[in-house]
Structures are given as structure tokens and as C-alpha cells.
Write an enzyme that holds these catalytic residues in place. Structure first.
Site: not given
Length: 596
Positions: A413, A120, A239
């Protein structure tokens, strides 16, 4: 100069271990001369200074995007990711925002490699800029390297060592041993990192979610993560993007079900599907359904075409022969025979979907028999743009399906319950939340505390922070030069650039040009003209402003001035205060001196 390739198919080579840095030489006894020619033996201190592992944050903390973290021990440095972010409203004219890599440039001789978690833009976008200054190998999975290679070609960088790795492989970079672990995300080839350092194991989650029914059938390697956790992990960096969302992230297979009924419910209509170009699994689902429902596929948007082409070449995307047609040829087919796959999920001004919605894309004209699917969630800050596009599509007669109406997109996510699973498996001694704004990091820290971690074992870092770790301690170290750099066209500028400050000022307060005419023979001031741009001033105010300047100039003997700049300073001061009192604005003032 060529990017490293193997001999088959021009694919990046498999990573080879990099030689381990040599240990520094032992100190020797030194002779020192002092007065009276005496020779004194000074014994070296056998107790070496205790080295610590340093984790330096160049981006990706306190913000979404621009991810970049350096891990350093002694003279060895590895860099995790090198991303960009996109400019906010207060950055007029800026194309993209890069992390400030000054520290890395100053220490480039010690950098053993860049390790990239996935492809990404917020993880690979700044590589072409940074690799112009730093010659270091890059390691990543097949699709990640393919996307990086395309970027490097655009920047005419052909001498970068690209090293292809697979999930499960281990490489050696200096004193670091790095294991790559498969995770699920919204792009193929995403990995987590288990980094063995001289003081312990650092586990970096990368961007991830736990998907038990992924499109490609490759689930996150929870067994290996559990094994690593049982052996002992010093530090977890994880994350934090979806920490505010309870439960778990939906599987990509949910989107497949929605797309299935979209195709089935619109048999006689033309389909236009906007999605993220990098979501190769989503593209594959659309292609498979197009085959099932006997539709041709046309890609629209440069990034969509480039990524589809790159992914198909390396086998990450299967495109049956004859399925793809040029978007210009869609007019030759009936509506029920076509599906157009487009960029523009965030209402980007120059994207294909936005131009279709505004009637400025002559290759595709939106009409009443079109169903437009926006297969993406709205990124915070883009709401106005994307809803503007949706409104325009409705005005043109189209039906629009988006996230508020259907489960047409799932996040890449992990939500809170998945993050709990990761913490429980890794069992770290210390924790630093990453990949999130400050509120995300704070809430992720509280989650770790709720799972039993002591508060003093958790640090929330900001850009420019160094965290120092030993086998039993964690603390903040020195600050270092970090921040952002702006890409404007082909130029790169710093965060504190006067260019950006001037642009903001121009956009808010406007520009006033004050032209003063000087008689060439008598050296007397003759005329004053004032031109305003972006500032509302009546004729009365303009007249008063001119009088202010002339009154100031009457007190000036031009023969006593050092140079033209001194005169410009007098002109600027003579009008600045008046303009602020009269307009409550502080415009840029541009004095011009003309000899007439």
C-alpha cells in the site's frame, strides 16, 4: 453449466462490451377524464428530472477489509470488488464476515457486472456467496479470475461469466465505460479503474503502491494516470491504508536482497519461509533462490499449494521441473537441501506454521538446525498470536527472522508521499478516501486539503452511505440497507442475529439450566434442579436459587396457564434477578419442564 472459456487452454475469455441500456421512452401527452365528461389535455413536463451519479458504500470504509462499492446511474449499476474480512474477538464461532448485499439483491436486474481490482480475499472473498443470489458477469485480470474461479468451484458455481481483461483495455457496461490501469501491489494483476460516467470520470485507485523496481518489471502506469487527470476527473476514491506512514513504500526488490543473504547465511541449515500465499512475486523470488542454492521446495498449507498451482498454470509463477517435492518427502533430504514455504504469517490457529511451532505437525518437526523466516508484517490485532508462534519456535531451538529484525516484508500500500503523487496526477474535483478505518480516512482527507482541495469537496463516507454527484456538486444522499453478514460453517446470518448475541453472552456470563419436575397425576411441582455451565456458583448459592424458583412455583396454579412457554417465563423470571444480585452476571437461562 460451465464458466465461460475460450478455445485455448481453458482460460477465461476476453471481455466483450455489454450492450448499452436503452434510453427511457419520452413522455406522451395524457388524456384525463374529469366530471361532466370534460376532456382536459395535460402536457408533459419537457424538463426531465436531473439524474445524479450515486456511489453506494457496502464495505471498505471505516474498516480494513470487506471492500465493496456500487456505482449507479439511472438503472445501471456496476460493483467494484466483493471482499470479506475476518472475525474479531467479539464474534465467537464466526468464520468470515461478508458485506450485507441486500441492496444489490433487491436491484440485481440492474447490475451490469462486478469489476474486481485484484485477487486478495478482502476484494474477492464474498463473490461465491453473492453470486448465488445475483447473476452478473465478473471482470478481472488473469490471476484475479483464476483465484475467483477456484473459489466458485468450491461452492459448485459453474455458470458464472468470468471475463478476462488486461491493463489498458476498456469495456462498456451499461452507461459506464471502464478503463483498466496497471498498478503495483503485493499481488500480480492489480489494477486501478478509470470509469467514465454520464456526469464525469470516477477514478478508483484500488490497492496500490508506486514501485519503480517491481519483480515482474511492470511499473505503475503513471503516464496514463496523468493523461486521465489532464482531461479532468470528477471524483477520486483512493487507498488510505498507509496514510499514517511518511515517505514511500519500499520496493519488493528490497525483500529480494534480504532473502538473498538469508539463503547465503544459512547454507547448512534448513529454511522454513512463511509468507502470504497470494504474493506470487515473493514466491517467485524464493523459487529462484532455491534453484540458485540447489534446494528443493516443499509447499505447506492448502492455500499455498492451491495458489502456487493456479499461478503456475497461467504463467504468473515459473516453477522449474523437478523443483517441487511433497512436504512428506523432506525427511529424505539433508537440511541444506530443503526450503519449506508455508502459510501462517499471522499465527492463524490451524495454519501450517502454527502447528509446526506447537509440535502438532508431524510432517515437519522443528529443531535446532532450522531457520524460520516470517516474510510478512503483523496485521493489527494479530500480535498476540504471531508472537506466541515466534516464542514457541524459539523454545524448539529454531532461529527466527521477522520484520522487527530484518526488512523481510514490504507493504503493498502507498505511503503519504505516493498518495501525494496520485492526487497531483489525477487532480480530482471531488475526493472520497476509501480502504481504511475512520482515522485513516480522516487523515487522507486532511492530506487532500493540504494539497489545495477545498474541504467541502471532500466527503468521508461510512457503510450504508450514498454519495450523489453531478458535474459540479457532491453531497450525501439517502441511507440504504448495509452492514455485515456472518458465515458460520455453511450458514449465513445477519449482524443483528440473536445467535451471535447468545454466543457473546454465553462466553461472558455462562448458561444456567433450570429443570422443573411436574407430577403427572397431581400436576404439582415436585423437583427443581439447576445446572451451571460457565458460571461459578457455590453450593449455598445453588440452594438459594432453587428456593427462589420453588417459592415462585408455589404461587402458580398449573391448570390456569395457557401453555408451557408461560410456565418457562415464570421460571426464568424467578431466578434471573437473584442470579444477577448474587453473581453480578446475566447468564442465559434455559428452563426445562419435565412431566414425571
Amino acid at each position: 453449466m460451465n464458466t465461460k472459456k475460450n478455445n485455448k487452454g481453458g482460460k477465461p475469455t476476453t471481455a466483450k462490451p455489454v450492450a448499452k441500456a436503452k434510453n427511457p421512452p419520452k413522455q406522451k401527452k395524457v388524456k384525463v377524464s374529469i366530471k361532466k365528461q370534460q376532456v382536459v389535455q395535460i402536457k408533459s413536463d419537457k424538463k426531465k428530472e436531473k439524474k445524479v451519479l450515486k456511489v453506494r458504500f457496502l464495505g471498505g470504509v471505516g474498516e480494513i477489509g470487506k471492500n465493496m462499492t456500487a456505482i449507479e446511474f439511472g438503472k445501471d449499476i456496476i460493483v467494484i470488488d466483493a471482499g470479506i474480512t475476518f472475525p474479531s474477538d467479539n464474534m465467537p464461532g464466526v468464520d468470515v464476515v461478508l458485506p450485507d448485499a441486500t441492496y444489490l439483491e433487491q436491484n440485481k436486474a440492474h447490475i451490469k457486472g462486478f469489476v474486481i481490482t485484484h485477487g486478495h480475499e478482502d476484494h474477492i472473498g464474498s463473490l461465491p456467496y453473492i453470486l448465488k443470489e445475483i447473476n452478473a458477469p465478473v471482470f478481472g485480470t488473469k490471476l484475479t479470475l483464476t483465484l475467483i474461479e477456484n473459489k466458485l468451484k468450491e461452492h459448485k458455481l459453474n455458470d458464472v461469466s468470468l471475463n478476462c481483461i488486461r491493463a489498458g483495455s476498456v469495456i462498456k457496461l451499461g452507461c459506464f465505460s471502464i478503463e483498466f490501469i496497471n498498478v503495483n501491489h503485493s499481488i500480480a494483476g492489480a489494477i486501478a479503474l478509470s470509469i467514465t460516467t454520464p456526469v464525469g470520470v470516477v477514478f478508483h485507485s484500488g490497492d496500490f503502491k508506486i514501485d519503480f523496481t517491481p519483480v515482474n518489471g511492470e511499473t505503475m502506469d503513471l503516464n496514463r494516470i496523468s493523461e486521465i487527470g489532464k482531461k479532468g476527473v470528477l471524483l477520486l476514491m483512493a487507498d488510505s491504508t498507509n496514510i499514517e506512514i511518511s515517505g514511500t513504500t519500499m520496493s519488493e526488490s528490497v525483500v529480494k536482497e534480504t532473502l538473498e543473504h538469508v539463503f547465503g547465511d544459512n547454507i547448512n541449515r534448513r529454511l522454513i519461509i512463511a509468507t502470504f500465499a497470494s504474493n506470487v512475486h515473493r514466491l517467485q523470488q524464493i523459487l529462484d533462490l532455491a534453484v540458485k542454492y540447489k534446494r528443493k521446495v516443499a509447499f505447506s498449507g492448502r492455500s499455498m499449494i492451491n495458489i502456487a498451482d493456479a499461478a503456475s498454470k497461467i504463467g504468473e509463477l515459473y516453477i522449474p521441473e523437478g523443483l517441487i517435492i511433497d512436504v512428506e518427502r523432506t525427511k529424505s533430504y539433508k537440511d541444506e537441501q530443503i526450503v519449506i514455504v508455508s502459510t501462517g504469517t499471522q499465527g492463524e490457529p490451524m495454519s501450517a506454521l502454527t502447528r509446526m511451532a506447537s509440535g502438532e505437525f508431524n510432517k515437519v518437526v522443528i529443531g535446532k538446525n532450522d531457520t524460520v523466516v516470517i516474510s510478512a508484517s503483523v496485521i493489527p490485532g494479530n500480535e498476540k498470536m504471531i508472537y506466541g508462534v515466534i516464542n514457541n519456535l524459539y523454545r524448539l531451538g529454531a532461529e527466527v527472522i521477522y520484520e522487527s529484525l530484518e526488512p523481510i516484508h514490504v507493504s503493498g500500500h502507498a505511503c503519504r508521499d505516493e498518495l501525494k503523487v496520485l492526487h497531483s496526477l489525477v487532480k480530482p474535483k471531488f475526493f472520497i478516501p476509501v480502504h481504511g478505518e475512520y482515522r485513516h480516512l480522516k487523515k487522507h482527507a486532511r492530506l487532500a486539503e493540504s494539497l489545495g482541495m477545498k474541504e467541502h469537496n471532500i466527503l468521508i463516507a461510512e457503510i450504508g452511505d450514498t454519495v450523489e454527484l453531478s458535474s459540479d456538486t457532491i453531497k450525501f444522499g439517502e441511507k440504504f440497507s448495509a452492514g455485515a453478514r456472518f458465515v458460520d460453517g455453511v450458514g449465513i446470518d445477519d449482524t443483528d442475529s440473536s445467535v451471535l448475541r447468545d454466543r457473546i453472552r454465553l462466553s461472558e456470563d455462562g448458561l444456567v439450566t433450570v429443570a422443573v419436575g411436574i407430577d403427572e397425576l397431581s400436576l404439582e411441582f415436585r423437583t427443581v434442579e439447576i445446572v451451571c455451565r460457565g458460571l461459578v456458583m457455590s453450593e449455598v448459592l445453588l440452594k438459594e436459587a432453587k428456593e427462589n424458583v420453588m417459592q415462585a412455583l408455589k404461587k402458580v396454579d398449573i391448570r390456569t396457564l395457557r401453555d408451557e412457554e408461560e410456565l418457562k417465563g415464570i421460571i426464568r423470571r424467578s431466578i434471573k434477578n437473584y442470579l444477577f444480585k448474587a453473581t453480578k452476571k446475566n447468564p442465559l437461562i434455559l428452563p426445562v419442564v419435565l412431566v414425571i
